[in-house]
Design a protein around this motif. Structure first.
Motif, PDB file in Angstrom:
ATOM      1  N   PRO A 207       2.199  -2.385  -0.539  1.00 41.41           N
ATOM      2  CA  PRO A 207       2.167  -1.461   0.758  1.00 41.41           C
ATOM      3  C   PRO A 207       0.948  -1.298   1.165  1.00 41.41           C
ATOM      4  O   PRO A 207       0.430   0.113   1.492  1.00 41.41           O
ATOM      5  CB  PRO A 207       2.991  -0.302  -0.032  1.00 41.41           C
ATOM      6  CG  PRO A 207       2.400  -0.122  -1.181  1.00 41.41           C
ATOM      7  CD  PRO A 207       2.295  -1.331  -1.660  1.00 41.41           C
ATOM      8  N   TRP A 208       0.127  -2.075   1.649  1.00 44.86           N
ATOM      9  CA  TRP A 208      -1.063  -1.923   2.099  1.00 44.86           C
ATOM     10  C   TRP A 208      -1.128  -1.247   3.432  1.00 44.86           C
ATOM     11  O   TRP A 208      -2.073  -0.403   3.727  1.00 44.86           O
ATOM     12  CB  TRP A 208      -1.882  -3.472   2.431  1.00 44.86           C
ATOM     13  CG  TRP A 208      -1.433  -3.941   3.445  1.00 44.86           C
ATOM     14  CD1 TRP A 208      -0.314  -5.245   3.200  1.00 44.86           C
ATOM     15  CD2 TRP A 208      -1.744  -4.151   4.832  1.00 44.86           C
ATOM     16  NE1 TRP A 208       0.099  -5.620   4.482  1.00 44.86           N
ATOM     17  CE2 TRP A 208      -0.658  -5.278   5.392  1.00 44.86           C
ATOM     18  CE3 TRP A 208      -2.117  -3.454   5.679  1.00 44.86           C
ATOM     19  CZ2 TRP A 208      -0.879  -5.413   7.004  1.00 44.86           C
ATOM     20  CZ3 TRP A 208      -2.631  -3.666   7.197  1.00 44.86           C
ATOM     21  CH2 TRP A 208      -1.645  -4.534   7.883  1.00 44.86           C
ATOM     22  N   LYS A 209      -0.049  -1.169   4.108  1.00 38.80           N
ATOM     23  CA  LYS A 209      -0.064  -0.469   5.560  1.00 38.80           C
ATOM     24  C   LYS A 209      -0.087   1.008   5.166  1.00 38.80           C
ATOM     25  O   LYS A 209      -0.498   1.849   5.855  1.00 38.80           O
ATOM     26  CB  LYS A 209       1.065  -0.804   6.220  1.00 38.80           C
ATOM     27  CG  LYS A 209       1.049  -2.335   6.872  1.00 38.80           C
ATOM     28  CD  LYS A 209       1.954  -2.705   7.816  1.00 38.80           C
ATOM     29  CE  LYS A 209       1.899  -3.991   8.445  1.00 38.80           C
ATOM     30  NZ  LYS A 209       3.235  -4.270   9.436  1.00 38.80           N
ATOM     31  N   LEU A 210       0.881   1.329   4.381  1.00 37.75           N
ATOM     32  CA  LEU A 210       1.059   2.795   3.617  1.00 37.75           C
ATOM     33  C   LEU A 210      -0.355   3.191   3.300  1.00 37.75           C
ATOM     34  O   LEU A 210      -0.663   4.417   3.606  1.00 37.75           O
ATOM     35  CB  LEU A 210       2.142   2.741   3.108  1.00 37.75           C
ATOM     36  CG  LEU A 210       2.442   4.355   2.566  1.00 37.75           C
ATOM     37  CD1 LEU A 210       2.568   5.255   3.493  1.00 37.75           C
ATOM     38  CD2 LEU A 210       3.387   4.191   1.334  1.00 37.75           C
ATOM     39  N   ILE A 211      -1.122   2.596   2.472  1.00 34.08           N
ATOM     40  CA  ILE A 211      -2.047   2.806   1.748  1.00 34.08           C
ATOM     41  C   ILE A 211      -3.260   3.164   2.889  1.00 34.08           C
ATOM     42  O   ILE A 211      -4.020   4.112   2.909  1.00 34.08           O
ATOM     43  CB  ILE A 211      -2.618   1.874   0.788  1.00 34.08           C
ATOM     44  CG1 ILE A 211      -1.635   1.943  -0.486  1.00 34.08           C
ATOM     45  CG2 ILE A 211      -4.035   2.187   0.173  1.00 34.08           C
ATOM     46  CD1 ILE A 211      -1.876   0.801  -1.472  1.00 34.08           C
ATOM     47  N   ALA A 212      -3.222   2.337   3.817  1.00 36.90           N
ATOM     48  CA  ALA A 212      -4.054   2.349   5.094  1.00 36.90           C
ATOM     49  C   ALA A 212      -4.098   3.665   5.670  1.00 36.90           C
ATOM     50  O   ALA A 212      -4.958   4.161   6.042  1.00 36.90           O
ATOM     51  CB  ALA A 212      -4.356   1.232   5.771  1.00 36.90           C
ATOM     52  N   LEU A 213      -2.680   3.904   5.946  1.00 40.35           N
ATOM     53  CA  LEU A 213      -2.477   5.109   6.816  1.00 40.35           C
ATOM     54  C   LEU A 213      -2.867   6.228   6.074  1.00 40.35           C
ATOM     55  O   LEU A 213      -3.264   7.448   6.708  1.00 40.35           O
ATOM     56  CB  LEU A 213      -0.864   5.190   6.982  1.00 40.35           C
ATOM     57  CG  LEU A 213      -0.373   6.305   7.735  1.00 40.35           C
ATOM     58  CD1 LEU A 213      -0.838   6.186   9.352  1.00 40.35           C
ATOM     59  CD2 LEU A 213       1.290   6.427   7.518  1.00 40.35           C
TER      60      LEU A 213
END
Length: 271
Positions: A207-213
């Motif tokens: 979940p790279w998008k969630l981690i980036a967020l």
């Protein structure tokens, strides 16, 4: 048609019950311990000379344990099944409580504060990772309800304990780690085998998008953290955090059949 609509509509999320409720209380006690020792130690000091406990150093310990577990996840999952994981976490939390208690009467050297800050960050990070395995079989909405409720309870406990004198504070700091680790471990032990984290490392989309967020949000919050803390806002178990979490708890409990969890997760960033 109305009957079909009622059947398809999700039911209201339930209040904490059963084994998971133990982890709910464990989380509240762990957050209370964290706030009393690392977030605002000056507010609970009574007649002592506590040297500064750098919160940034605490974050380094938290980061280190998280990175190690992430890199070695294939070998460590399930973490709670590892021999000594719970005991090591409890021992680290108790060591921090002991040194902090000594600091209520004796001025501590800076190196000791920094070393225990790293140990405290690693201990709290390990506790969260172990505690997370209790929620493997729990729905996302119930997790939101539990975590919000735990933060409300933590705010109340912190507010009460901050008024204690030094001897009573020492007692609380000695008991909190036992309650946090003991309740979470008991919750995991009472789960059915089908509800526990299974051994092995299944394939999944990272979940790279969630981690980036979360990273962007944490960075933005970090820029104003000291200002917010100065006015009593935004710090773990502060009154403002408790009020916001109470609102989240009420909204989740009464309107869980109408909440879009995906939108709820995106809400903090624009706010």
């Amino acid at each position: 048609m109305n009957a079909a609509a009622d059947i398809s509509r999700p039911s209201r999320v339930r209040l904490p019950a059963g084994p998971v409720s133990l982890a709910f209380f464990g989380t509240a006690f762990a957050r209370t311990w964290l706030t009393l020792v690392f977030v605002d130690p000056g507010a609970v000091a009574r007649g002592g000379a506590i040297a500064p406990w750098p919160h940034a150093i605490f974050d380094l310990g938290f980061f280190a344990i998280s990175l190690v577990v992430a890199l070695l996840a294939r070998k460590l999952v399930p973490l709670a099944a590892r021999r000594g994981a719970w005991a090591a976490t409890l021992a680290a939390m108790l060591a921090v409580s002991l040194v902090f208690s000594v600091g209520l009467w004796v001025e501590l050297p800076t190196w000791a504060c920094m070393a225990l800050s790293v140990a405290g960050g690693a201990a709290y990070g390990a506790y969260l990772l172990l505690n997370a395995e209790v929620f493997v079989g729990v729905s996302l909405l119930r997790i939101v309800l539990y975590m919000a409720g735990a933060r409300v309870l933590s705010s109340a406990l912190t507010w009460v304990v901050q008024a204690c004198d030094a001897p009573r504070l020492v007692f609380v700091l000695a008991v909190m780690p036992f309650l946090a680790v003991g309740l979470s471990r008991a919750a995991l032990a009472t789960l059915a085998p089908s509800e526990r984290q299974r051994a092995g490392y299944p394939r999944f989309a990272f979940p790279w998008k969630l981690i980036a967020l979360v990273a962007v949000f944490s960075f933005a919050y970090g820029l104003r953290q000291s200002t917010l803390a100065a006015v009593g806002a935004g710090q773990h178990a502060s009154i403002s955090t408790g009020l916001v979490m109470a609102a989240v708890f009420v909204a989740t409990y009464f309107f869980s059949d109408r909440i879009d969890v995906a939108r709820l997760c995106r809400l903090p960033l624009p706010v």
